[in-house]
Design a protein around this motif. Structure first.
Motif, mmCIF file in Angstrom:
data_model
loop_
_atom_site.group_PDB
_atom_site.id
_atom_site.type_symbol
_atom_site.label_atom_id
_atom_site.label_comp_id
_atom_site.label_asym_id
_atom_site.label_seq_id
_atom_site.Cartn_x
_atom_site.Cartn_y
_atom_site.Cartn_z
ATOM 1 N N LEU A 128 19.234 46.516 44.974
ATOM 2 C CA LEU A 128 19.588 47.670 43.979
ATOM 3 C C LEU A 128 21.123 47.691 43.735
ATOM 4 C CD1 LEU A 128 17.335 50.295 46.106
ATOM 5 C CD2 LEU A 128 17.019 49.288 43.733
ATOM 6 N N ILE A 129 21.788 47.642 44.794
ATOM 7 C CA ILE A 129 23.267 48.031 44.395
ATOM 8 C C ILE A 129 23.936 46.885 43.727
ATOM 9 C CG2 ILE A 129 25.436 48.435 45.378
ATOM 10 C CD1 ILE A 129 24.011 49.946 47.615
ATOM 11 N N ILE A 130 23.510 45.698 44.175
ATOM 12 C CA ILE A 130 24.377 44.466 43.725
ATOM 13 C C ILE A 130 23.768 44.294 42.242
ATOM 14 C CG2 ILE A 130 24.575 42.089 43.836
ATOM 15 C CD1 ILE A 130 24.859 42.357 46.789
ATOM 16 N N PRO A 131 22.447 44.240 42.279
ATOM 17 C CA PRO A 131 22.103 43.908 40.548
ATOM 18 C C PRO A 131 22.522 45.100 39.889
ATOM 19 C CG PRO A 131 20.237 43.550 42.227
ATOM 20 C CD PRO A 131 21.362 44.171 43.214
ATOM 21 N N GLY A 132 22.512 46.257 40.299
ATOM 22 C CA GLY A 132 22.782 47.499 39.414
ATOM 23 C C GLY A 132 24.375 47.223 39.004
ATOM 24 N N ILE A 133 25.311 46.702 39.857
ATOM 25 C CA ILE A 133 26.644 46.533 39.348
ATOM 26 C C ILE A 133 26.849 45.087 38.687
ATOM 27 C CG2 ILE A 133 29.083 45.928 40.256
ATOM 28 C CD1 ILE A 133 28.431 47.856 42.535
ATOM 29 N N GLU A 134 26.417 44.271 38.972
ATOM 30 C CA GLU A 134 26.617 42.928 38.263
ATOM 31 C C GLU A 134 25.627 42.545 37.093
ATOM 32 O OE1 GLU A 134 25.775 39.816 41.225
ATOM 33 O OE2 GLU A 134 27.626 40.414 42.361
ATOM 34 N N GLN A 135 24.543 42.913 36.928
ATOM 35 C CA GLN A 135 23.578 42.779 36.143
ATOM 36 C C GLN A 135 23.456 43.857 34.692
ATOM 37 O OE1 GLN A 135 19.681 41.119 37.451
ATOM 38 N NE2 GLN A 135 20.772 40.399 39.159
ATOM 39 N N TYR A 136 23.555 45.062 35.380
ATOM 40 C CA TYR A 136 23.016 46.293 34.304
ATOM 41 C C TYR A 136 24.311 47.076 34.102
ATOM 42 C CZ TYR A 136 18.757 44.464 35.903
ATOM 43 O OH TYR A 136 17.704 43.798 36.324
ATOM 44 N N SER A 137 25.536 46.689 34.839
ATOM 45 C CA SER A 137 26.809 47.719 34.430
ATOM 46 C C SER A 137 27.768 46.607 34.071
ATOM 47 C CB SER A 137 26.976 48.309 35.694
ATOM 48 O OG SER A 137 26.105 49.427 36.081
ATOM 49 N N GLY A 138 27.404 45.237 33.588
ATOM 50 C CA GLY A 138 28.554 44.417 33.300
ATOM 51 C C GLY A 138 29.425 44.293 34.121
ATOM 52 N N GLY A 139 29.284 44.410 35.679
ATOM 53 C CA GLY A 139 30.409 44.319 36.456
ATOM 54 C C GLY A 139 31.170 45.567 36.895
ATOM 55 N N ASN A 140 30.780 46.751 36.118
ATOM 56 C CA ASN A 140 31.447 47.874 36.361
ATOM 57 C C ASN A 140 30.920 48.791 37.302
ATOM 58 O OD1 ASN A 140 32.628 50.603 36.262
ATOM 59 N ND2 ASN A 140 31.969 50.977 34.007
ATOM 60 N N PRO A 141 31.258 48.848 38.538
ATOM 61 C CA PRO A 141 30.587 49.664 39.735
ATOM 62 C C PRO A 141 30.137 51.232 39.585
ATOM 63 C CG PRO A 141 33.035 49.308 40.310
ATOM 64 C CD PRO A 141 32.631 48.720 38.678
ATOM 65 N N ILE A 142 31.102 51.882 38.580
ATOM 66 C CA ILE A 142 31.100 53.169 38.495
ATOM 67 C C ILE A 142 29.565 53.781 38.457
ATOM 68 C CG2 ILE A 142 31.994 55.302 37.423
ATOM 69 C CD1 ILE A 142 33.986 53.712 38.798
ATOM 70 N N PRO A 143 28.814 53.552 37.217
ATOM 71 C CA PRO A 143 27.480 53.932 37.248
ATOM 72 C C PRO A 143 26.755 53.850 38.559
ATOM 73 C CG PRO A 143 28.025 52.651 35.165
ATOM 74 C CD PRO A 143 29.106 52.505 36.489
ATOM 75 N N THR A 144 26.708 52.914 39.126
ATOM 76 C CA THR A 144 25.902 52.634 40.653
ATOM 77 C C THR A 144 26.261 53.325 41.494
ATOM 78 O OG1 THR A 144 25.395 50.155 39.683
ATOM 79 C CG2 THR A 144 24.796 50.796 41.937
ATOM 80 N N LEU A 145 27.662 53.497 41.410
ATOM 81 C CA LEU A 145 28.281 54.314 42.581
ATOM 82 C C LEU A 145 28.035 55.776 42.436
ATOM 83 C CD1 LEU A 145 31.657 52.574 43.272
ATOM 84 C CD2 LEU A 145 29.576 52.071 44.331
ATOM 85 N N VAL A 146 27.936 56.150 41.230
ATOM 86 C CA VAL A 146 27.546 57.429 40.990
ATOM 87 C C VAL A 146 26.219 57.939 41.200
ATOM 88 C CG1 VAL A 146 27.456 59.096 39.066
ATOM 89 C CG2 VAL A 146 29.349 57.995 39.086
ATOM 90 N N GLY A 147 25.205 57.055 40.904
ATOM 91 C CA GLY A 147 23.830 57.044 41.355
ATOM 92 C C GLY A 147 23.921 57.026 42.878
ATOM 93 N N ILE A 148 24.657 56.476 43.719
ATOM 94 C CA ILE A 148 24.554 56.493 45.114
ATOM 95 C C ILE A 148 24.865 57.885 45.528
ATOM 96 C CG2 ILE A 148 25.628 55.452 47.101
ATOM 97 C CD1 ILE A 148 25.723 53.043 45.988
ATOM 98 N N VAL A 149 25.934 58.265 45.002
ATOM 99 C CA VAL A 149 26.520 59.766 45.436
ATOM 100 C C VAL A 149 25.437 60.624 45.110
ATOM 101 C CG1 VAL A 149 28.164 61.512 45.109
ATOM 102 C CG2 VAL A 149 28.815 59.094 45.136
ATOM 103 N N LEU A 150 24.898 60.575 43.967
ATOM 104 C CA LEU A 150 23.727 61.521 43.756
ATOM 105 C C LEU A 150 22.580 61.472 44.414
ATOM 106 C CD1 LEU A 150 23.870 61.443 39.726
ATOM 107 C CD2 LEU A 150 24.771 63.099 41.056
#
Length: 277
Positions: free
Chosen positions: A68-90
């Motif tokens: 979840l976290i690693i694919p979310g950052i590397e594959q679906y955010s172009g390496g940008n961690p912010i969207p996945t990290l926002v999702g974690i917080v939510l």
């Protein structure tokens, strides 16, 4: 090890909604299997259950990162961690607030006399004071099944079948000891062994299957939501691990067994992630 991804696609097809639906069924069935173990393993020890719950926590912990976290950052955010990290917080905030709205009792492994050993005159169906804690606990476990179903659906909805299948299997595997532990909680409170074994599977399916479909539908329809959704599911899972499962295994004196269970769960999930993809 031979990949199970291709056989899964051959049987289920390539539609992510159908894949999510089947994934939800798989994890619900394995939850039912775990809950039904009380029919043959009638009195599991606290030590064994703490170890099993530790194993479940380890599997979920590794799965949250690898699927979840690693694919979310590397594959679906172009390496940008912010969207996945926002999702974690939510996800963490959602589970935290849900816990506040649905207060519950920690009643996993200890409690009153088992139903099949109790005096019929004091059996739980006639004792509301004994029934209330386990009802609250079952509600809490149902609430905590939500991120599991959502995670499976998000995995399949992403279209990354090579990550989704190991995630489905990992959550299904950890559902076995979780289902067993919750059945033991219900039996310790006086509920009938056979009734609750069946009820557990129905309860799990009612929440996990539609959420798996919902997760697949949401990310299939709105691709930009994918990293947020993956982070949300991961954050919710991590909250359950830290707030519920691990503390529950550290209150009866078997912390070392539970810790070894966590390590074993991490190893198993990493092996699944590498070998089944």
């Amino acid at each position: 090890m031979v990949s199970v991804v291709e056989p899964f696609v051959q049987v289920v097809g390539e539609n992510p909604l159908i894949q999510g639906f089947v994934g939800g069924i798989v994890i619900a069935v394995l939850n039912l299997f775990g809950a039904s173990l009380v029919l043959v393993w009638r009195n599991p020890s606290e030590r064994a259950l703490d170890g099993a719950l530790g194993f479940a926590a380890g599997v979920m912990l590794a799965a949250a990162f690898t699927s979840l976290i690693i694919p979310g950052i590397e594959q679906y955010s172009g390496g940008n961690p912010i969207p996945t990290l926002v999702g974690i917080v939510l996800g963490v905030v959602f589970l935290d607030q849900a816990d506040r709205l649905v207060p519950h009792a920690h009643y996993l492994l200890t409690g009153s006399t088992r139903a099949d050993e109790a005096d019929p005159s004091t059996s739980l169906p006639l004792d509301n004071e004994r029934l209330k804690p386990v009802i609250l606990f079952i509600l809490a476990i149902t609430l905590h099944n939500m991120p599991e179903g959502l995670a499976v659906g998000v995995g399949f909805g992403s279209g990354d079948i090579e990550n989704a299948v190991p995630l489905m299997l990992a959550i299904g595997i950890q559902n076995i000891p979780e289902g067993l532990a919750v059945s033991v909680a219900a039996i310790n409170a006086g509920l009938d062994r056979r009734f609750y074994a069946v009820f557990a599977g129905v309860r799990s399916g009612i929440i996990e299957i539609p959420l798996a479909v919902l997760g697949a539908l949401a990310v299939s329809a709105v691709k930009p939501l994918l990293p947020y959704s993956m982070g949300f599911a991961a954050g919710a899972m991590l909250f359950v691990i830290s707030d519920e499962i691990i503390p529950e295994t550290h209150i009866r004196g078997y912390e070392r067994v539970a810790t070894l269970g966590v390590m074993a769960g991490v190893v198993v999930m990493l092996y699944l992630d590498i070998s089944l993809g």
